[in-house]
Design an enzyme around this catalytic site. Structure first.
Site, PDB file in Angstrom:
ATOM      1  N   TRP A  97       0.836  -1.201   0.000  1.00  0.00           N
ATOM      2  CA  TRP A  97       0.000   0.000   0.000  1.00  0.00           C
ATOM      3  C   TRP A  97       0.872   1.253   0.000  1.00  0.00           C
ATOM      4  CZ3 TRP A  97      -5.199   1.063  -0.179  1.00  0.00           C
ATOM      5  CH2 TRP A  97      -6.057  -0.033  -0.144  1.00  0.00           C
TER       6      TRP A  97
ATOM      7  N   PHE B 107      -1.235  -4.529   7.971  1.00  0.00           N
ATOM      8  CA  PHE B 107      -1.910  -5.517   8.809  1.00  0.00           C
ATOM      9  C   PHE B 107      -1.299  -6.906   8.633  1.00  0.00           C
ATOM     10  CE2 PHE B 107      -5.285  -8.547   9.820  1.00  0.00           C
ATOM     11  CZ  PHE B 107      -5.706  -8.081  11.061  1.00  0.00           C
ATOM     12  N   GLU B 108      -0.788  -7.183   7.446  1.00  0.00           N
ATOM     13  CA  GLU B 108      -0.236  -8.501   7.130  1.00  0.00           C
ATOM     14  C   GLU B 108       1.231  -8.653   7.549  1.00  0.00           C
ATOM     15  OE1 GLU B 108      -3.856  -7.779   5.204  1.00  0.00           O
ATOM     16  OE2 GLU B 108      -2.023  -6.638   4.789  1.00  0.00           O
TER      17      GLU B 108
ATOM     18  N   VAL C 219       3.054   1.476   5.684  1.00  0.00           N
ATOM     19  CA  VAL C 219       2.516   2.828   5.797  1.00  0.00           C
ATOM     20  C   VAL C 219       1.031   2.723   6.101  1.00  0.00           C
ATOM     21  CG1 VAL C 219       2.129   5.031   4.633  1.00  0.00           C
ATOM     22  CG2 VAL C 219       4.120   3.651   4.018  1.00  0.00           C
TER      23      VAL C 219
ATOM     24  N   ILE D  84      -2.028   5.526   6.680  1.00  0.00           N
ATOM     25  CA  ILE D  84      -2.389   6.944   6.655  1.00  0.00           C
ATOM     26  C   ILE D  84      -3.784   7.103   7.255  1.00  0.00           C
ATOM     27  CG2 ILE D  84      -2.812   8.962   5.205  1.00  0.00           C
ATOM     28  CD1 ILE D  84      -0.748   7.844   3.230  1.00  0.00           C
TER      29      ILE D  84
ATOM     30  N   GLY E 134     -10.854   8.830   7.745  1.00  0.00           N
ATOM     31  CA  GLY E 134     -11.977   9.342   8.516  1.00  0.00           C
ATOM     32  C   GLY E 134     -12.690   8.310   9.364  1.00  0.00           C
ATOM     33  N   THR E 135     -12.117   7.091   9.452  1.00  0.00           N
ATOM     34  CA  THR E 135     -12.744   6.029  10.236  1.00  0.00           C
ATOM     35  C   THR E 135     -11.738   5.468  11.233  1.00  0.00           C
ATOM     36  OG1 THR E 135     -12.056   4.211   8.793  1.00  0.00           O
ATOM     37  CG2 THR E 135     -14.094   5.400   8.179  1.00  0.00           C
TER      38      THR E 135
ATOM     39  N   HIS F 185     -10.471   2.693  11.270  1.00  0.00           N
ATOM     40  CA  HIS F 185      -9.627   1.688  10.614  1.00  0.00           C
ATOM     41  C   HIS F 185      -8.142   1.945  10.889  1.00  0.00           C
ATOM     42  CE1 HIS F 185      -8.506  -1.259   7.571  1.00  0.00           C
ATOM     43  NE2 HIS F 185      -7.674  -0.369   7.063  1.00  0.00           N
TER      44      HIS F 185
ATOM     45  N   ARG G  19       9.113  11.245   5.508  1.00  0.00           N
ATOM     46  CA  ARG G  19       9.809  10.238   6.324  1.00  0.00           C
ATOM     47  C   ARG G  19      10.313   9.049   5.504  1.00  0.00           C
ATOM     48  NH1 ARG G  19       6.075  12.904   9.037  1.00  0.00           N
ATOM     49  NH2 ARG G  19       6.344  13.364  11.250  1.00  0.00           N
TER      50      ARG G  19
END
Length: 161
Positions: A25, A58-59, A81, A83, A86-87, A89, A128
């Site tokens: 991602w 996550f993996e 990464v 980012i 708005g949730t 998650h 970064r």
């Protein structure tokens, strides 16, 4: 480690075997993290590197755990990464990656360099990522942290088996 106050690390990693796990991602940021990590490994003299690519942050823990169980790795480095959106998650993924990678390191005794950027926006990630114009190179820092820890652990308590 964060930009201000971070130590200057120089590690001789020759003879170390490293597993490098990188998410896909956010391709531009990940390219910078991965390049910085690979550059640091080469500069430290690490020739034995296994690169594993996974979908997202996550993996990372499950891939790190699998590499750790195969044995023979002196250090692992996880790059990803996340980012903020708005949730919630963001919070779930950040916590899962952090706790999962911590569990791998503590449970196996194999250092895991934490190169997972958890940022509010893409601009922070780009600053970064170790790209041209970036202020920091977190891929490099994650590698050097893991290598230094592997060398220290080898000196104080060699791994059994």
């Amino acid at each position: 480690m964060s930009g201000d106050g971070s130590p200057e690390l120089q590690v001789d990693g020759s003879g170390l075997r490293v597993g490098l796990i990188a998410a896909r991602w956010h391709g531009e940021i990940m390219a910078g993290l991965l390049e910085g990590a690979q550059r640091a490994l080469a500069e430290a003299g690490v020739a034995d590197v296994t690169l594993v690519r996974v979908a997202g942050s996550f993996e990372l823990p499950v891939a790190a755990a699998r590499l750790a169980r195969t044995g023979g790795y002196d250090a692992l480095v996880a790059l990803g990464v996340v980012i903020r959106g708005g949730t919630p998650h963001f919070d779930y993924v950040c916590e899962a990656a952090t706790l999962g990678l911590t569990d791998v390191a503590v449970g196996t005794g194999i250092p895991v360099g934490f190169g997972v950027l958890t940022v509010d926006n893409e601009s922070q990630g780009l600053h970064r990522a170790g790209l041209r114009g970036s202020r920091e190179d977190k891929g490099r820092e994650a590698v050097l942290s893991a290598l230094e820890t592997a060398v220290v652990l080898r000196e104080v308590a060699p791994r059994q088996g």
